[in-house]
Scaffold this active site. Structure first.
Site, PDB file in Angstrom:
ATOM      1  N   ASN A  85       0.867  -1.176   0.000  1.00 47.86           N
ATOM      2  CA  ASN A  85       0.000   0.000   0.000  1.00 47.86           C
ATOM      3  C   ASN A  85       0.907   1.230   0.000  1.00 47.86           C
ATOM      4  OD1 ASN A  85      -1.789   2.052   0.441  1.00 47.86           O
ATOM      5  ND2 ASN A  85      -2.437   1.374   2.486  1.00 47.86           N
ATOM      6  N   LYS A  87       0.102   4.217  -0.209  1.00 48.19           N
ATOM      7  CA  LYS A  87      -0.550   5.392   0.388  1.00 48.19           C
ATOM      8  C   LYS A  87      -0.337   6.601  -0.533  1.00 48.19           C
ATOM      9  CE  LYS A  87      -0.262   3.181   4.848  1.00 48.19           C
ATOM     10  NZ  LYS A  87      -0.171   3.292   6.301  1.00 48.19           N
ATOM     11  N   HIS A 103      -9.580   1.057   4.929  1.00 49.46           N
ATOM     12  CA  HIS A 103      -8.316   1.282   5.644  1.00 49.46           C
ATOM     13  C   HIS A 103      -8.563   2.218   6.826  1.00 49.46           C
ATOM     14  CE1 HIS A 103      -4.228   2.495   6.551  1.00 49.46           C
ATOM     15  NE2 HIS A 103      -3.836   1.423   5.884  1.00 49.46           N
ATOM     16  N   GLU A 151      -6.969   4.616   7.910  1.00 50.51           N
ATOM     17  CA  GLU A 151      -6.762   6.046   7.604  1.00 50.51           C
ATOM     18  C   GLU A 151      -8.004   6.623   6.928  1.00 50.51           C
ATOM     19  OE1 GLU A 151      -3.035   5.499   5.557  1.00 50.51           O
ATOM     20  OE2 GLU A 151      -2.115   4.937   7.470  1.00 50.51           O
ATOM     21  N   GLU A 159      -5.191  -4.974  10.554  1.00 54.69           N
ATOM     22  CA  GLU A 159      -4.220  -3.907  10.741  1.00 54.69           C
ATOM     23  C   GLU A 159      -4.501  -3.168  12.052  1.00 54.69           C
ATOM     24  OE1 GLU A 159      -2.261  -2.679   6.753  1.00 54.69           O
ATOM     25  OE2 GLU A 159      -3.937  -1.340   7.170  1.00 54.69           O
ATOM     26  N   GLY A 187       2.648   2.275  10.928  1.00 56.22           N
ATOM     27  CA  GLY A 187       3.606   3.371  10.824  1.00 56.22           C
ATOM     28  C   GLY A 187       4.361   3.677  12.109  1.00 56.22           C
ATOM     29  N   SER A 221       3.488  -2.085  10.326  1.00 59.28           N
ATOM     30  CA  SER A 221       4.940  -2.137  10.532  1.00 59.28           C
ATOM     31  C   SER A 221       5.564  -3.482  10.140  1.00 59.28           C
ATOM     32  CB  SER A 221       5.303  -1.774  11.980  1.00 59.28           C
ATOM     33  OG  SER A 221       4.935  -0.434  12.256  1.00 59.28           O
TER      34      SER A 221
HETATM   35  P1  13P Z   1       3.075   0.423   7.672  1.00 55.56           P
HETATM   36  O1  13P Z   1       3.578  -0.854   7.089  1.00 55.56           O
HETATM   37  O2  13P Z   1       3.805   1.640   7.191  1.00 55.56           O
HETATM   38  O3  13P Z   1       2.957   0.348   9.172  1.00 55.56           O
HETATM   39  O4  13P Z   1       1.559   0.631   7.120  1.00 55.56           O
HETATM   40  C1  13P Z   1       0.666  -0.414   7.234  1.00 55.56           C
HETATM   41  C2  13P Z   1      -0.544  -0.069   6.471  1.00 55.56           C
HETATM   42  O5  13P Z   1      -1.318   0.790   6.856  1.00 55.56           O
HETATM   43  C3  13P Z   1      -0.781  -0.781   5.205  1.00 55.56           C
HETATM   44  O6  13P Z   1      -2.067  -0.571   4.728  1.00 55.56           O
END
Ligand code: 13P
Length: 254
Positions: free
Chosen positions: A11, A13, A97, A99, A169, A175, A215
């Site tokens: 992803n 982002k 997601h 976010e 997740e 992150g 992560s």
């Molecule tokens: P990270 O791997 O940067 O923690 O992000 C995970 C994520 O949100 C994937 O959709």
């Protein structure tokens, strides 16, 4: 574990430029011969999808979107429909997601509409679920994640589930550099599998890939993939670095 190998999804982002995407995808393609049974998917921002899809055409790398709308066309400023994605060879779409839920107000109901629209267009939705750190501290993580999952699966009770994936997740792991332990992730995945089984039966539960995200790095990936109910990973930051993403795919291939 589902048959057919692990699924590793990147992803990206909101990270992309023509130069960076070209370099990253070029490096992934050079190693694509060694993915073995693992499947790799990259999810660029919408605007980068046509170029990335062209680069990976005919390779083992598939393209996913980071979201998808439920309508086919019309007055939905800023949204992208399932058929638009299909026109650019997109075969996966992340939905729900954390976010999107936290920053853009997406509700379970909206996530359910996106999920089922993807299924209807033969795009594999990757439904993200996960609890906050506070919820885990309170010990209610299983209930939170189960309610997110049931809200979406129930919405399609009348329809055929088709093919879909679920990504666990935990918000506190995204992150932060602090992945869930393999044991904690496995415990949640087992719970998720039991919920899918309760809704759709054993056959579908067994063939639904359950991905872990939060992560994921080259360091912990092999331990995660060794767990019975962890069928792959949804990778954020590490998917932007070819060597890191390839190391995770390699752990999945072994
Ligand atoms: P990270 O791997 O940067 O923690 O992000 C995970 C994520 O949100 C994937 O959709």
């Amino acid at each position: 574990m589902v048959s057919g190998g692990k699924l590793v999804v990147g992803n990206w982002k909101m990270n992309s430029s023509p130069a960076a995407d070209g370099a990253l995808v070029g490096q992934l393609l050079r190693s694509a011969g060694s993915f073995g049974a693992a499947s790799a998917v990259v999810c660029p921002p919408f605007i980068a999808i046509p170029a990335v899809a062209e680069m990976v055409a005919g390779s083992p790398i598939a393209v996913g979107a980071q979201n998808v709308h439920w309508e086919e066309k019309g007055a939905f400023t800023g949204e992208i429909s399932p058929s638009m994605l299909r026109n650019y060879s997109v075969t996966y779409a992340i939905v729900g997601h954390s976010e999107r839920r936290a920053l853009f107000g997406e509700t379970d109901a909206a996530v359910a509409r996106r999920f089922w629209a993807a299924v209807g267009a033969s795009i594999v939705p990757i439904l993200c679920v996960g609890e906050s750190g506070e919820e885990r501290n309170l010990g209610v993580q299983n209930a939170i994640v189960e309610s997110q999952l049931r809200a979406v699966l129930r919405a399609g009770e009348a329809g055929s589930p088709g093919k879909f994936a679920v990504a666990y997740e935990p918000i506190w792991a995204i992150g932060t550099g602090k992945s869930a332990s393999a044991a904690d992730a496995q415990a949640m995945h087992r719970h998720l599998r039991s919920v899918v089984e309760d809704v759709f039966g054993e056959g579908i539960a067994k063939r639904t890939p359950l991905l872990y995200g939060g992560s994921v790095s080259r360091h912990g990936a092999a331990d995660l993939f060794a767990e019975k109910d962890i069928d792959g990973a949804l990778v954020g930051g590490a998917s932007l670095v070819a060597g890191e993403f390839l190391a995770i795919i390699s752990a999945a291939a072994n």
